[in-house]
Enzyme design. Structure first.
Site, PDB file in Angstrom:
ATOM      1  N   GLY A   1      29.768  13.247 -51.665  1.00 17.27           N
ATOM      2  CA  GLY A   1      29.436  13.257 -50.247  1.00 17.27           C
ATOM      3  C   GLY A   1      30.386  14.111 -49.420  1.00 17.27           C
ATOM      4  N   GLN A   2      30.131  14.123 -48.123  1.00 21.42           N
ATOM      5  CA  GLN A   2      30.933  14.949 -47.207  1.00 21.42           C
ATOM      6  C   GLN A   2      32.422  14.596 -47.313  1.00 21.42           C
ATOM      7  OE1 GLN A   2      30.631  14.046 -43.034  1.00 21.42           O
ATOM      8  NE2 GLN A   2      31.602  15.960 -42.419  1.00 21.42           N
TER       9      GLN A   2
ATOM     10  N   ILE B   1      25.371   9.764 -57.696  1.00 23.44           N
ATOM     11  CA  ILE B   1      24.052   9.951 -58.311  1.00 23.44           C
ATOM     12  C   ILE B   1      23.670  11.425 -58.309  1.00 23.44           C
ATOM     13  CG2 ILE B   1      23.028   7.659 -58.043  1.00 23.44           C
ATOM     14  CD1 ILE B   1      21.878   8.611 -55.369  1.00 23.44           C
TER      15      ILE B   1
ATOM     16  N   ASP C   1      24.997   5.207 -60.561  1.00 22.27           N
ATOM     17  CA  ASP C   1      24.202   4.641 -59.476  1.00 22.27           C
ATOM     18  C   ASP C   1      24.833   3.289 -59.161  1.00 22.27           C
ATOM     19  OD1 ASP C   1      22.418   3.359 -57.820  1.00 22.27           O
ATOM     20  OD2 ASP C   1      20.640   4.082 -58.879  1.00 22.27           O
ATOM     21  N   ILE C   2      25.317   3.148 -57.951  1.00 27.50           N
ATOM     22  CA  ILE C   2      26.108   1.973 -57.609  1.00 27.50           C
ATOM     23  C   ILE C   2      25.253   0.696 -57.612  1.00 27.50           C
ATOM     24  CG2 ILE C   2      25.929   2.106 -55.075  1.00 27.50           C
ATOM     25  CD1 ILE C   2      29.082   1.523 -57.211  1.00 27.50           C
TER      26      ILE C   2
ATOM     27  N   TYR D   1      22.495   0.673 -40.951  1.00 29.07           N
ATOM     28  CA  TYR D   1      23.798   1.180 -41.401  1.00 29.07           C
ATOM     29  C   TYR D   1      24.937   0.398 -40.732  1.00 29.07           C
ATOM     30  CZ  TYR D   1      27.679   4.595 -41.697  1.00 29.07           C
ATOM     31  OH  TYR D   1      28.881   5.215 -41.902  1.00 29.07           O
TER      32      TYR D   1
ATOM     33  N   LYS E   1      27.625  -2.170 -42.462  1.00 28.48           N
ATOM     34  CA  LYS E   1      29.073  -1.917 -42.440  1.00 28.48           C
ATOM     35  C   LYS E   1      29.825  -3.054 -41.732  1.00 28.48           C
ATOM     36  CE  LYS E   1      29.469   2.100 -44.543  1.00 28.48           C
ATOM     37  NZ  LYS E   1      30.387   2.435 -45.630  1.00 28.48           N
TER      38      LYS E   1
ATOM     39  N   ILE F   1      33.116  12.456 -38.727  1.00 30.74           N
ATOM     40  CA  ILE F   1      34.071  13.320 -39.431  1.00 30.74           C
ATOM     41  C   ILE F   1      33.533  14.749 -39.498  1.00 30.74           C
ATOM     42  CG2 ILE F   1      35.378  13.652 -41.575  1.00 30.74           C
ATOM     43  CD1 ILE F   1      36.068  11.041 -40.024  1.00 30.74           C
TER      44      ILE F   1
END
Ligand code: NAD
Ligand code: SER
Length: 314
Positions: A13-14, A37, A51-52, A141, A145, A171
């Site tokens: 990811g980023q 993934i 894959d989590i 989301y 979180k 970010i």
């Protein structure tokens, strides 16, 4: 004490790409296992597909690689999350519980959970938002979180798991592209300014949000994780702040380098998400507890972003 072996989930990811590289600088390449993934491009070994949502594979990896620390970054972000709320809940929350249980079983020494300004909502005070405030997030989301933060606290209190967490602002970095969040515009705008000299922003011009340069985010993460145990007084997400700006203000900053740059505004469904978040953050707990201090503001970030991205488009 076993030698440090770190597992990074969501490493493609980023943030994952940059954090994995930094962790490898600190701990050595072979001590940091990247998983995702999606395969990372280039030389990113060691890498494993994970894959989590697959607890069995997670356990195999923890055992096979003698993992001692987990940086659990895998998630679906705020904007993309709204397209499939149940999948987002599964990846962001149910998988977190899987990681927690495996962390207990394998006696993981330290774990990092990235939280977000998306835990805030319309009932949260918008300016200089304090650490402990009403949280009523309106995205799946944000709900996942905010709930994840509570589970961090629970696993620490109940089982003594050394889990640490930050509420990252949006970010911004030159090294990687964002993955479907509401703050993505603040990365896209630099690429489009250099590529086409113009950008159509999906947020209104006066939408002020908390943001942070990648280098500061990575430093904050490493500092938090390396801080002595007695400095860590919060086990849910520490507020973290560097700068706040609007699309109009970032465009003005870019115009100092690219005078003909043009921005237009066409707010979409992401506007309601952004409007529910706060504008600026009080991160005094992070500063007091483990000495957090950002380096970049809007001006220095823009200089550095354009310096790194210019060669890509010239
Ligand atoms: P990203 O969307 O760029 O990357 C997430 C990664 O997770 C992707 O590489 C994706 O392939 C992977 N992933 C998705 N589903 C998966 C699954 N089932 N199994 C394994 N991997 C899976 O996100 P990012 O910007 O790098 O964010 C990293 C973490 O930081 C996330 O937890 C995010 O919530 C948090 N965060 C990011 C920001 C930001 O501005 N980037 C701000 C606040 C918090
Ligand atoms: N940058 C993230 C997003 O927009 C905040 O967590 O989803």
């Amino acid at each position: 004490m076993k030698p440090t072996k770190i597992l990074v989930t969501g490493a493609n990811g980023q943030i994952g790409r940059v954090l994995t590289e930094k962790l490898r600088e600190v701990h050595g390449k072979e001590s940091v296992l990247a998983t995702d993934i999606h395969k990372l491009e280039g030389d990113h070994e060691p890498y494993q597909f994970l894959d989590i949502l697959n607890p069995q594979r997670l356990r195999e990896i923890l055992a096979d690689h003698d993992i001692t620390q987990i940086y659990h970054l895998a998630a679906i972000l705020s904007a993309n999350g709204e397209w499939n709320p149940m999948k987002t809940w599964n990846v962001n929350l149910n998988a977190l519980l899987t990681v927690f249980e495996a962390a207990r079983e394998f006696e993981i020494q330290k774990m990092f959970f990235p939280s977000t300004i998306a835990v805030f909502g319309n009932t949260t005070p918008r300016l200089n938002t304090a650490q402990d405030v009403p949280l009523l997030p309106n995205t799946v989301y944000g709900i996942s979180k905010a709930t994840g933060e509570l589970w961090c606290n629970y696993y620490h209190q109940r089982y003594g798991l050394d889990v640490r967490s930050l509420r990252y602002p949006g970010i911004i970095g030159w090294q990687s592209l964002p993955g479907g969040g509401t703050t993505d515009y603040a990365v896209e705008i630099y690429h489009e300014a250099l590529k086409h000299g113009e950008y159509k922003c999906f947020l209104a011009k006066d939408t002020r949000l908390p943001m942070m340069y990648m280098e500061d985010a990575i430093n904050a993460t490493i500092s938090l994780m390396e801080a002595p145990m007695d400095k860590i007084h919060l086990r849910y997400g520490y507020n973290l702040s560097a700068m706040s700006f609007t699309p109009e203000e970032i465009a003005e900053e870019i115009k100092k380098h690219i005078p003909d740059f043009k921005i237009t505004y066409e707010p979409d469904y992401r506007q309601a998400i952004a409007s529910s978040w706060t504008e600026s953050i009080d991160d005094s707990k992070a500063r007091d507890d483990w000495g957090w201090k950002p380096k970049y503001d809007l001006e220095s970030m823009t200089n550095d972003m354009l310096l790194h991205l210019k060669p890509l488009y010239s």
